[in-house]
Scaffold this motif. Sequence first.
Motif, short mmCIF file in Angstrom:
data_model
loop_
_atom_site.label_atom_id
_atom_site.label_comp_id
_atom_site.label_asym_id
_atom_site.label_seq_id
_atom_site.Cartn_x
_atom_site.Cartn_y
_atom_site.Cartn_z
N ARG A 65 -9.13 5.81 -9.53
CA ARG A 65 -9.55 5.16 -10.60
C ARG A 65 -9.91 3.82 -10.32
NH1 ARG A 65 -5.22 7.54 -13.61
NH2 ARG A 65 -3.82 5.75 -13.25
N ALA A 66 -9.31 3.22 -9.26
CA ALA A 66 -9.63 1.50 -9.06
C ALA A 66 -11.09 1.74 -8.23
CB ALA A 66 -8.41 1.16 -8.20
N ARG A 67 -11.06 2.72 -7.59
CA ARG A 67 -12.43 2.95 -6.70
C ARG A 67 -13.73 3.32 -7.47
NH1 ARG A 67 -9.87 5.72 -1.49
NH2 ARG A 67 -8.93 3.87 -0.44
N ASP A 93 0.81 -1.22 -0.09
CA ASP A 93 0.03 -0.02 -0.09
C ASP A 93 0.90 1.20 -0.14
OD1 ASP A 93 0.96 -0.57 2.57
OD2 ASP A 93 -0.70 0.58 3.47
N TRP A 147 0.02 7.60 -7.05
CA TRP A 147 -0.60 6.40 -6.41
C TRP A 147 -2.09 6.83 -6.41
CZ3 TRP A 147 -2.69 6.13 -1.20
CH2 TRP A 147 -2.74 4.72 -0.93
N GLU A 169 -4.22 6.53 -9.26
CA GLU A 169 -4.56 5.17 -9.56
C GLU A 169 -5.61 4.58 -8.41
OE1 GLU A 169 -0.61 3.36 -9.35
OE2 GLU A 169 0.09 4.28 -11.33
N THR A 170 -5.31 4.73 -7.32
CA THR A 170 -6.39 4.29 -6.42
C THR A 170 -7.58 4.91 -6.59
OG1 THR A 170 -4.65 4.35 -4.64
CG2 THR A 170 -7.10 4.51 -3.92
N THR A 174 -17.55 0.92 -12.33
CA THR A 174 -17.31 0.65 -13.68
C THR A 174 -18.71 0.91 -14.35
OG1 THR A 174 -16.07 -1.40 -12.82
CG2 THR A 174 -16.89 -1.56 -15.23
#
Length: 286
Positions: free
Chosen positions: A273-275, A202, A267, A270-271, A278
């Motif tokens: 975008r991941a959250r 992390d 970071w 990216e975090t 969709t």
Amino acid sequence: MTRSAELADFLAAHRTIIASELTSVRGSSPREQGTFMLVSMGSIFGTIGGGALEYMVIDHARRLIAEGRAEEAMDVPLGPEIGQCCGGRVGVSLRHADAVVRANLVERIAAEEAREPQIYIFGAGHVGRALAQILALLPVRSEVIDTRQEELSTLPPGVAWRRVAMPEAVVRSAPQGSSYVVLTHDHALDFLIVAEALKRSDSPYVGMVGSQTKRAKFSSWFAAEGGDPALLARLISPIGRQGLGDKRPSVIAALAAAEIMVHIGQWEAETARARAPTKLGAVIGR
């Protein structure tokens, strides 16, 4: 001094304040929507980007104070009309900072500070001290960790520090998303701290001061200790690798600080975008 402490001092020092905030941003602008600045008759707190826009807002705010008015809204084109070339357009709200507004601002800054990334600086030597001073100017929380009280005592006022017998243990208990900069006086200790930091998936940034030779020695030691070679790709060493070749502590610290902030920003992006949810089209293959 933290930003919340600076805000508290400003609010206590000024009885009449106008809070100005960017309520909308279209196109290019110096700052993002939600940025605020406080204006009294004699000073300001914060910035909405400087330049002609900021001077215009300060002038309007002080006019409100002088005329005893409570609020105003502005719609400003950031082009030749005001001598800026951003090309966007911003909406600005100006309102008297009463007790409710002041309380909201205090709460807002406290919440922002609580979300600031944590950076641990292992080593209070020349580079560590310089790096701590630079990071104190940035929107992060930093703490210097060392085993030597005599070195920690040389840190300037306002820099957080902790004397720890086993610095590598700090990594294990660090909050999620922390970054680690390792530059102690002892290479063996550096290796122990870095090995622990690389276990933290992390972490936006794990950096170790030194040379390519030191990195190679660490890599060999790490493999011999059963470390996963794939984790070595996450290690930034030497730190501040912009290729200047300048070994002065203050220069290394400045380059490292920029490097750390870039990694943290990447970071966080990216975090986020991941959250992000969709889209339906992506789920069904459209």
